[in-house]
Design a protein around this motif. Sequence first.
Motif, PDB file in Angstrom:
ATOM      1  N   GLY A 104      12.042 -28.981  32.183  1.00 39.34           N
ATOM      2  CA  GLY A 104      13.293 -29.390  32.805  1.00 39.34           C
ATOM      3  C   GLY A 104      14.543 -28.701  32.265  1.00 39.34           C
ATOM      4  N   TRP A 105      14.412 -27.933  31.194  1.00 39.83           N
ATOM      5  CA  TRP A 105      15.567 -27.242  30.623  1.00 39.83           C
ATOM      6  C   TRP A 105      16.277 -26.408  31.682  1.00 39.83           C
ATOM      7  CZ3 TRP A 105      18.235 -27.161  26.131  1.00 39.83           C
ATOM      8  CH2 TRP A 105      19.109 -26.084  25.943  1.00 39.83           C
ATOM      9  N   PRO A 106      17.624 -26.372  31.743  1.00 37.45           N
ATOM     10  CA  PRO A 106      18.570 -27.105  30.892  1.00 37.45           C
ATOM     11  C   PRO A 106      18.997 -28.447  31.491  1.00 37.45           C
ATOM     12  CG  PRO A 106      19.789 -25.553  32.229  1.00 37.45           C
ATOM     13  CD  PRO A 106      18.336 -25.463  32.663  1.00 37.45           C
ATOM     14  N   GLY A 107      18.247 -28.938  32.446  1.00 37.51           N
ATOM     15  CA  GLY A 107      18.580 -30.223  33.057  1.00 37.51           C
ATOM     16  C   GLY A 107      18.289 -31.374  32.103  1.00 37.51           C
ATOM     17  N   PRO A 108      18.682 -32.589  32.514  1.00 36.65           N
ATOM     18  CA  PRO A 108      18.464 -33.770  31.669  1.00 36.65           C
ATOM     19  C   PRO A 108      17.001 -34.234  31.690  1.00 36.65           C
ATOM     20  CG  PRO A 108      19.525 -34.402  33.721  1.00 36.65           C
ATOM     21  CD  PRO A 108      19.399 -32.908  33.766  1.00 36.65           C
ATOM     22  N   VAL A 109      16.623 -35.026  30.707  1.00 35.82           N
ATOM     23  CA  VAL A 109      15.231 -35.475  30.597  1.00 35.82           C
ATOM     24  C   VAL A 109      14.942 -36.733  31.409  1.00 35.82           C
ATOM     25  CG1 VAL A 109      14.907 -34.499  28.288  1.00 35.82           C
ATOM     26  CG2 VAL A 109      15.691 -36.871  28.505  1.00 35.82           C
ATOM     27  N   TRP A 110      15.979 -37.489  31.749  1.00 38.35           N
ATOM     28  CA  TRP A 110      15.742 -38.811  32.345  1.00 38.35           C
ATOM     29  C   TRP A 110      15.269 -38.690  33.786  1.00 38.35           C
ATOM     30  CZ3 TRP A 110      20.055 -37.254  29.709  1.00 38.35           C
ATOM     31  CH2 TRP A 110      20.105 -37.688  28.385  1.00 38.35           C
ATOM     32  N   GLY A 111      14.337 -39.568  34.126  1.00 39.88           N
ATOM     33  CA  GLY A 111      13.860 -39.620  35.495  1.00 39.88           C
ATOM     34  C   GLY A 111      12.853 -38.543  35.841  1.00 39.88           C
TER      35      GLY A 111
ATOM     36  N   ALA B  29      36.783 -33.379  39.412  1.00 41.22           N
ATOM     37  CA  ALA B  29      37.444 -34.002  40.560  1.00 41.22           C
ATOM     38  C   ALA B  29      36.684 -33.850  41.869  1.00 41.22           C
ATOM     39  CB  ALA B  29      38.853 -33.430  40.716  1.00 41.22           C
ATOM     40  N   SER B  30      35.758 -32.911  41.935  1.00 42.05           N
ATOM     41  CA  SER B  30      35.050 -32.676  43.203  1.00 42.05           C
ATOM     42  C   SER B  30      33.686 -33.351  43.253  1.00 42.05           C
ATOM     43  CB  SER B  30      34.860 -31.175  43.424  1.00 42.05           C
ATOM     44  OG  SER B  30      36.109 -30.534  43.515  1.00 42.05           O
ATOM     45  N   ALA B  31      33.264 -33.934  42.153  1.00 43.63           N
ATOM     46  CA  ALA B  31      31.935 -34.545  42.110  1.00 43.63           C
ATOM     47  C   ALA B  31      31.924 -35.847  42.900  1.00 43.63           C
ATOM     48  CB  ALA B  31      31.536 -34.817  40.665  1.00 43.63           C
ATOM     49  N   PRO B  32      30.769 -36.211  43.450  1.00 42.32           N
ATOM     50  CA  PRO B  32      30.721 -37.476  44.196  1.00 42.32           C
ATOM     51  C   PRO B  32      30.897 -38.706  43.308  1.00 42.32           C
ATOM     52  CG  PRO B  32      28.552 -36.414  44.147  1.00 42.32           C
ATOM     53  CD  PRO B  32      29.528 -35.437  43.552  1.00 42.32           C
ATOM     54  N   TRP B  33      30.641 -38.571  42.006  1.00 37.34           N
ATOM     55  CA  TRP B  33      30.779 -39.700  41.087  1.00 37.34           C
ATOM     56  C   TRP B  33      32.130 -39.619  40.367  1.00 37.34           C
ATOM     57  CZ3 TRP B  33      27.167 -35.789  40.711  1.00 37.34           C
ATOM     58  CH2 TRP B  33      25.919 -36.041  41.283  1.00 37.34           C
ATOM     59  N   PRO B  34      32.816 -40.747  40.140  1.00 35.06           N
ATOM     60  CA  PRO B  34      34.022 -40.721  39.291  1.00 35.06           C
ATOM     61  C   PRO B  34      33.626 -40.279  37.878  1.00 35.06           C
ATOM     62  CG  PRO B  34      33.937 -42.731  40.590  1.00 35.06           C
ATOM     63  CD  PRO B  34      32.587 -42.075  40.733  1.00 35.06           C
ATOM     64  N   TRP B  35      34.220 -39.170  37.390  1.00 37.03           N
ATOM     65  CA  TRP B  35      33.625 -38.485  36.251  1.00 37.03           C
ATOM     66  C   TRP B  35      34.723 -37.840  35.424  1.00 37.03           C
ATOM     67  CZ3 TRP B  35      28.915 -34.785  37.408  1.00 37.03           C
ATOM     68  CH2 TRP B  35      28.450 -34.219  36.227  1.00 37.03           C
ATOM     69  N   HIS B  92      31.461 -31.447  24.505  1.00 34.96           N
ATOM     70  CA  HIS B  92      32.194 -32.207  25.508  1.00 34.96           C
ATOM     71  C   HIS B  92      31.384 -33.455  25.826  1.00 34.96           C
ATOM     72  CE1 HIS B  92      29.471 -29.514  27.699  1.00 34.96           C
ATOM     73  NE2 HIS B  92      29.514 -30.341  28.722  1.00 34.96           N
ATOM     74  N   LEU B  93      32.099 -34.531  26.072  1.00 35.35           N
ATOM     75  CA  LEU B  93      31.454 -35.832  26.282  1.00 35.35           C
ATOM     76  C   LEU B  93      31.714 -36.278  27.719  1.00 35.35           C
ATOM     77  CD1 LEU B  93      29.986 -38.139  24.687  1.00 35.35           C
ATOM     78  CD2 LEU B  93      32.244 -39.145  24.328  1.00 35.35           C
ATOM     79  N   HIS B  94      30.649 -36.606  28.422  1.00 31.75           N
ATOM     80  CA  HIS B  94      30.763 -37.065  29.804  1.00 31.75           C
ATOM     81  C   HIS B  94      30.972 -38.574  29.843  1.00 31.75           C
ATOM     82  CE1 HIS B  94      29.106 -33.241  31.378  1.00 31.75           C
ATOM     83  NE2 HIS B  94      28.339 -33.270  30.303  1.00 31.75           N
ATOM     84  N   VAL B  95      31.854 -39.024  30.707  1.00 33.80           N
ATOM     85  CA  VAL B  95      32.044 -40.456  30.956  1.00 33.80           C
ATOM     86  C   VAL B  95      32.036 -40.618  32.477  1.00 33.80           C
ATOM     87  CG1 VAL B  95      33.478 -42.487  30.548  1.00 33.80           C
ATOM     88  CG2 VAL B  95      33.490 -40.611  28.878  1.00 33.80           C
ATOM     89  N   VAL B  96      30.979 -41.219  32.999  1.00 35.53           N
ATOM     90  CA  VAL B  96      30.732 -41.204  34.438  1.00 35.53           C
ATOM     91  C   VAL B  96      30.547 -42.636  34.946  1.00 35.53           C
ATOM     92  CG1 VAL B  96      29.344 -40.194  36.293  1.00 35.53           C
ATOM     93  CG2 VAL B  96      29.431 -39.054  34.045  1.00 35.53           C
ATOM     94  N   ALA B  97      31.250 -42.967  36.019  1.00 38.06           N
ATOM     95  CA  ALA B  97      31.095 -44.288  36.640  1.00 38.06           C
ATOM     96  C   ALA B  97      29.979 -44.220  37.669  1.00 38.06           C
ATOM     97  CB  ALA B  97      32.406 -44.716  37.307  1.00 38.06           C
ATOM     98  N   PRO B 106      18.859 -44.227  40.417  1.00 35.35           N
ATOM     99  CA  PRO B 106      19.442 -44.438  39.091  1.00 35.35           C
ATOM    100  C   PRO B 106      19.261 -43.237  38.158  1.00 35.35           C
ATOM    101  CG  PRO B 106      17.268 -45.395  39.122  1.00 35.35           C
ATOM    102  CD  PRO B 106      17.465 -44.703  40.460  1.00 35.35           C
ATOM    103  N   GLY B 107      18.961 -42.085  38.702  1.00 31.22           N
ATOM    104  CA  GLY B 107      18.784 -40.896  37.867  1.00 31.22           C
ATOM    105  C   GLY B 107      20.120 -40.396  37.335  1.00 31.22           C
ATOM    106  N   PRO B 108      20.056 -39.393  36.459  1.00 31.78           N
ATOM    107  CA  PRO B 108      21.278 -38.839  35.874  1.00 31.78           C
ATOM    108  C   PRO B 108      22.018 -37.942  36.860  1.00 31.78           C
ATOM    109  CG  PRO B 108      19.358 -37.678  35.045  1.00 31.78           C
ATOM    110  CD  PRO B 108      18.837 -38.772  35.938  1.00 31.78           C
ATOM    111  N   VAL B 109      23.297 -37.694  36.590  1.00 32.27           N
ATOM    112  CA  VAL B 109      24.123 -36.889  37.499  1.00 32.27           C
ATOM    113  C   VAL B 109      24.019 -35.382  37.236  1.00 32.27           C
ATOM    114  CG1 VAL B 109      25.809 -38.727  37.849  1.00 32.27           C
ATOM    115  CG2 VAL B 109      26.191 -37.054  36.014  1.00 32.27           C
ATOM    116  N   TRP B 110      23.580 -34.995  36.048  1.00 28.71           N
ATOM    117  CA  TRP B 110      23.663 -33.594  35.659  1.00 28.71           C
ATOM    118  C   TRP B 110      22.605 -32.766  36.369  1.00 28.71           C
ATOM    119  CZ3 TRP B 110      23.571 -37.764  32.383  1.00 28.71           C
ATOM    120  CH2 TRP B 110      24.820 -38.110  31.867  1.00 28.71           C
ATOM    121  N   GLY B 111      23.035 -31.568  36.768  1.00 28.10           N
ATOM    122  CA  GLY B 111      22.097 -30.645  37.389  1.00 28.10           C
ATOM    123  C   GLY B 111      21.831 -30.930  38.846  1.00 28.10           C
ATOM    124  N   ARG B 112      22.477 -31.930  39.407  1.00 32.67           N
ATOM    125  CA  ARG B 112      22.302 -32.219  40.820  1.00 32.67           C
ATOM    126  C   ARG B 112      23.245 -31.335  41.628  1.00 32.67           C
ATOM    127  NH1 ARG B 112      19.251 -36.638  42.001  1.00 32.67           N
ATOM    128  NH2 ARG B 112      20.072 -36.500  44.104  1.00 32.67           N
TER     129      ARG B 112
END
Lengths: 135, 135
Positions: A104-111, B29-35, B92-97, B106-112
Amino acid sequence: MSDWQIDTRLVADSVLLAVVDGIEVRAMASAPWPWLILVPRVSGAVELFDLTPAERAALMDLACRLGERLRHEFAANKINIAALGNVVRQLHLHVVARHEGDPGWPGPVWGRTELPLGDAERSERLRRLRAVAGD
Amino acid sequence: MSDWQIDTRLVADSVLLAVVDGIEVRAMASAPWPWLILVPRVSGAVELFDLTPAERAALMDLACRLGERLRHEFAANKINIAALGNVVRQLHLHVVARHEGDPGWPGPVWGRTELPLGDAERSERLRRLRAVAGD
């Protein structure tokens, strides 16, 4: 005394290695990535901001100590530290060692639905994670 | 004086909203999630454990304050807070609603590779994220 109880899904997915400052250190022993989860024994905590500043500092300091040890033990390229909780709401913090080219690198591991480790690999992984979690 | 410079990929992906205690608060600002992403202006920092305990506490306290405001502003079901850095190594630290049923839940937002917001939605999102990041 506290009425804290660990979520049964965390128990099913992980192995308790240690309890440090009221925080459970657990191993996701079958995952392809070296992976710890930290679970503060604080009733009702869901978000990091449900902890007191002192509880949060203890949790993050432990995550950093273990993250640094994980990086060393597994010669990792990057440590991922994350509080997600979309599936299991009880507050738990992931500390995951990542390697360039890992599943899955560099994507996240969850799911992800990677093949779990075989028995021999799992035993060896658990031994090394125990060493990381130990004093 | 510091030789800190922000990674050009973070600049390309996000909009600077504020600087708090030496930490940039930026909007995806362009992501579908408040981030939001938080970038400490600390030269060479890659891992959370590259920060001093005081720097790390400031970062996590800010993430928690903003996470709580995000949850309120967007009526979120869960806040995801994560330091990954597999692609961009600068800390950098992500804070995502997150909301039940949002893209990828319920998967993660990264890499989508979700469709970015349209111009009007993006302006409104940015306005609300600015309010969250403001005093």
